[in-house]
Design a protein around this motif. Structure first.
Motif, PDB file in Angstrom:
ATOM      1  N   ALA A   1       0.835  -1.203   0.000  1.00 20.00           N
ATOM      2  CA  ALA A   1       0.000   0.000   0.000  1.00 20.00           C
ATOM      3  C   ALA A   1       0.874   1.260   0.000  1.00 20.00           C
ATOM      4  N   VAL A   2       0.430   2.248  -0.776  1.00 26.96           N
ATOM      5  CA  VAL A   2       1.106   3.548  -0.795  1.00 26.96           C
ATOM      6  C   VAL A   2       0.073   4.595  -0.395  1.00 26.96           C
ATOM      7  N   SER A   3       0.276   5.186   0.768  1.00 26.63           N
ATOM      8  CA  SER A   3      -0.704   6.164   1.246  1.00 26.63           C
ATOM      9  C   SER A   3      -0.091   7.520   1.528  1.00 26.63           C
ATOM     10  N   GLN A   4       1.219   7.580   1.594  1.00 25.47           N
ATOM     11  CA  GLN A   4       1.863   8.839   1.935  1.00 25.47           C
ATOM     12  C   GLN A   4       1.688   9.852   0.800  1.00 25.47           C
ATOM     13  N   THR A   5       1.233  11.045   1.144  1.00 23.24           N
ATOM     14  CA  THR A   5       1.091  12.071   0.104  1.00 23.24           C
ATOM     15  C   THR A   5       2.476  12.545  -0.325  1.00 23.24           C
ATOM     16  N   CYS A   6       2.522  13.171  -1.476  1.00 22.07           N
ATOM     17  CA  CYS A   6       3.832  13.582  -1.989  1.00 22.07           C
ATOM     18  C   CYS A   6       4.424  14.708  -1.143  1.00 22.07           C
ATOM     19  N   ASP A   7       3.583  15.567  -0.590  1.00 18.36           N
ATOM     20  CA  ASP A   7       4.111  16.594   0.323  1.00 18.36           C
ATOM     21  C   ASP A   7       4.700  15.943   1.565  1.00 18.36           C
ATOM     22  N   ASP A   8       3.987  14.953   2.102  1.00 16.97           N
ATOM     23  CA  ASP A   8       4.501  14.270   3.296  1.00 16.97           C
ATOM     24  C   ASP A   8       5.765  13.483   2.975  1.00 16.97           C
ATOM     25  N   GLU A   9       5.792  12.882   1.798  1.00 19.17           N
ATOM     26  CA  GLU A   9       6.973  12.109   1.404  1.00 19.17           C
ATOM     27  C   GLU A   9       8.192  13.021   1.326  1.00 19.17           C
TER      28      GLU A   9
END
Lengths: 421, 228
Positions: B151-159
């Motif tokens: 699963a990929v849930s991290q937003t790009c800003d958070d990443e």
């Protein structure tokens, strides 16, 4: 070391005097009649906010499509050119925001560049006072996979031109790459409203006597200035370079700020215009920090709205807009300092290249060196793509660091010995 | 359910070189169309725009690893899961695609310099966990080739924030997930081609057409042109 700030190369600028005070110097192309307002289903071509206004009405917004850059480049000084006014029914407002719903086929063909660029101007009036503001932005018309025209960002990745797809009166347009989806409307905010005389509609007056000189936008002199479209920061004797080559019709795309003298007499950045093409160039590999600059020709435009040139009142506002890349390329080394970007990746020895346009564009807030002319520099934005690449040769393992994303997506990329903290 | 990787091999001759094409194909889960996005366009972001041509370290065969594939979502709230990665290769062997991540509990209590060794990789000679050269050979975290269902849930800003935190030696709010492409080549060099990252978003199949070029430098003329 040579300081090329605001270095100008135009040889014709001095000869092109703005002759707005002279009556009868030129004729005005008649304003095209507005076509029927599109339905509410028309796509959004442009959207934005008006600073400090929370109850904007459609009647407070006036939107025009200005002539193409090619037309603007050809016209003689002193000539007034008409723009095409977007039908009032196309404008929707909500609180302090506006949207322009515009069927692509409504735009006159002459106002669409061969690369699909359309130059919008938004005039916003304060619903409660004697203030107005302007902003400008280019949008690009493209064809989607089904061949239908769509509005999208001016620096969006496009492919080479497609066929006319049944629209016989239209120019050919670039197409969206197959993998691209969901073109997004351009955002053009009016960042300030300025006090003073507020003009009525841009072409409220169709002509000015004597000589039938039309009010509206009177084109003046040109000036060529340098604009930064890239920077590199190699270390350890490693080399970097940039390529700027011309391939397809739309691959090299940049946007440069527009400076408008409005309100208190100072120049403000009021949006931007996008330009395509230009001469290709490959900078040599060099082991030092530098910026990469291209020459951009700007043109002065005086907006008279309901006034007439020579009637003593002068224009309501005057702006300088980019119209073309004139082919010059230089590097610049002064004033650069090593940045402190934290989005770093460890790379082995090899060649790091940043290109294609699926990441951030290169943006430089004061990239256009036009201070000597209007006392303010303007922004520059360039898309990375197959024709505009930034490269670093890493002779040993090092870090590549991006300013606003990881280095593979970032607008600016630097080489570093260590991961910065 | 189908397997996500089905190797195929063919051979071709290009400019006098024997170029080995190996392909892993994602055949997907029968039925339904797959929407292809350029990186940066769909719900899942991975890979950049440009590329890296890795210099040969001397000695053959040699192994290299390519990063620049941090995973993030630009559709907050959407359920995104990896399915597989498909690709073709030119004169590469021993190819594998690994997911690199770490647990936050692994980082807590570590010194900043130790934490920073968990950061995402750009590229390196060698393969995890035995990268060659400098700090990369100490890169920490776990690696798995089992991508299916991740699963990929991290937003790009958070990443981006997590990446900055780890790079700066701080424990992030969420761990970063990134893909590492590993391959071996000989004196001729080689490259990855036509890389697709296949995923599912809210039940819909989609894939990223990768635009990050990965080249291992060598003497083959076509390869050498990319390395000079």
């Amino acid at each position: 070391m040579r300081n090329n700030c605001a270095f100008t190369v135009s040889t014709i600028a001095a000869a092109l005097a703005l002759t707005v005070a002279a009556p009868g110097v030129a004729t005005t192309p008649s304003q095209r009649p507005a076509r029927p307002a599109p339905t509410g289903a028309a796509p959004v071509a442009l959207t934005g906010r008006v600073a400090g206004v929370s109850d904007l009405r459609p009647s407070d917004i006036e939107v025009h499509v200005n002539p193409t850059s090619a037309t603007a480049a050809r016209v003689q000084p002193g000539v007034a050119l008409a723009s095409w006014r977007v039908p009032a029914g196309s404008i929707v407002t909500r609180q302090g925001s506006y949207e322009v719903h515009l069927a692509a086929t409504s735009v006159p063909r002459a106002n669409i560049s061969p690369e699909g660029l359309v130059n919008f101007e938004v005039i916003a009036r304060d619903p409660h006072g004697s203030r107005y503001g302007v902003t400008m932005s280019s949008a690009r018309l493209v064809r989607d996979a089904a061949g239908a025209p769509r509005w999208t960002q001016p620096l969006a990745a496009t492919s080479t031109t497609a066929g006319r797809a049944g629209l016989s009166t239209w120019p050919t347009l670039p197409t969206l790459p197959r993998a691209a989806v969901a073109p997004r409307p351009v955002v053009a905010d009016v960042s300030a409203l300025h006090s003073g005389a507020v003009p009525s509609s841009k072409f409220a007056r169709r002509s000015c006597s004597p000589g039938d000189v039309g009010a509206g936008d009177v084109y003046g002199t040109t000036k060529t200035v340098w604009a930064t479209i890239g920077t590199s920061y190699p270390i350890n004797g490693d080399q970097s370079w940039m390529t700027h080559q011309i391939g397809s019709r739309t691959d090299f795309s940049s946007s440069f700020g527009i400076g408008t003298q409005i309100g208190d007499g100072r120049f403000y950045e009021t949006g931007s215009r996008s330009v395509d093409k230009g001469a290709g160039f490959v900078w040599a590999k060099r082991p030092y920090m530098r910026s990469y600059r291209v020459s951009v020709t700007y043109r002065k435009v005086a907006q008279y709205f309901d006034r007439c040139p020579g009637n003593g009142l002068g224009p309501y506002d005057v702006y300088w807009t980019p119209i073309t890349l004139s082919g010059g390329h230089i590097q610049h080394r002064q004033g650069l300092s090593r940045p402190h970007w934290k989005n770093c990746r460890r790379e082995s020895a090899g060649i790091f290249s940043r290109y294609l346009s699926n990441g951030k564009s290169y943006e430089q807030g004061e990239g256009v060196k036009i201070f000597g002319l209007i006392s303010v520099n303007l922004s520059s934005t360039r898309a990375y793509n197959a024709e505009a690449k930034l490269n670093y040769v890493l002779s040993r393992a090092a870090y590549m660091c991006g300013n606003n994303a990881d280095p593979a997506h970032a607008g600016k990329v630097m080489e570093s010995r260590t991961r910065l903290r | 359910m189908r397997r996500s990787h089905i190797p195929k091999t063919s051979a071709s001759l290009c400019l006098g070189l024997a170029l080995i094409l190996s392909m892993t194909a994602c055949l997907g889960r029968g039925g339904g169309s797959v929407t292809t996005y350029a990186d940066g366009r769909g719900a899942l972001i991975a890979g950049g725009s440009g590329g890296f041509a890795m210099a040969a370290p001397g000695g053959v065969p040699w192994t290299g690893s390519f990063g620049e594939f941090a995973l993030c979502s630009q559709k907050p709230g959407a359920k995104i899961t990896l399915d597989s990665v498909s690709y073709e290769t030119e004169n590469l062997t021993h190819v594998k695609v690994l997911l690199h991540t770490y647990a936050l509990s692994d980082l807590k209590g570590l010194s900043p310099s130790k934490i920073s060794r968990y950061t995402s990789l750009g590229s390196s000679v060698g393969q995890p966990p035995d990268f060659v050269g400098g700090e990369a050979d100490h890169q920490l975290g776990s690696y798995t080739s089992n991508l299916k269902g991740v699963a990929v849930s991290q937003t790009c800003d958070d990443e981006r924030k997590s990446d900055e935190d780890v790079s700066g030696g701080a424990v992030p709010d969420q761990p970063v997930q990134d893909l590492i492409f590993v391959a071996q080549t000989n004196a001729l060099g080689g490259q990855f081609k036509n890389v697709y990252i296949n995923y599912t978003v809210d039940g819909q199949r989609a894939r990223i057409k990768n635009q990050w070029q990965m080249t291992m430098c060598g003497s083959a003329p076509a390869i050498r042109r990319q390395c000079s």
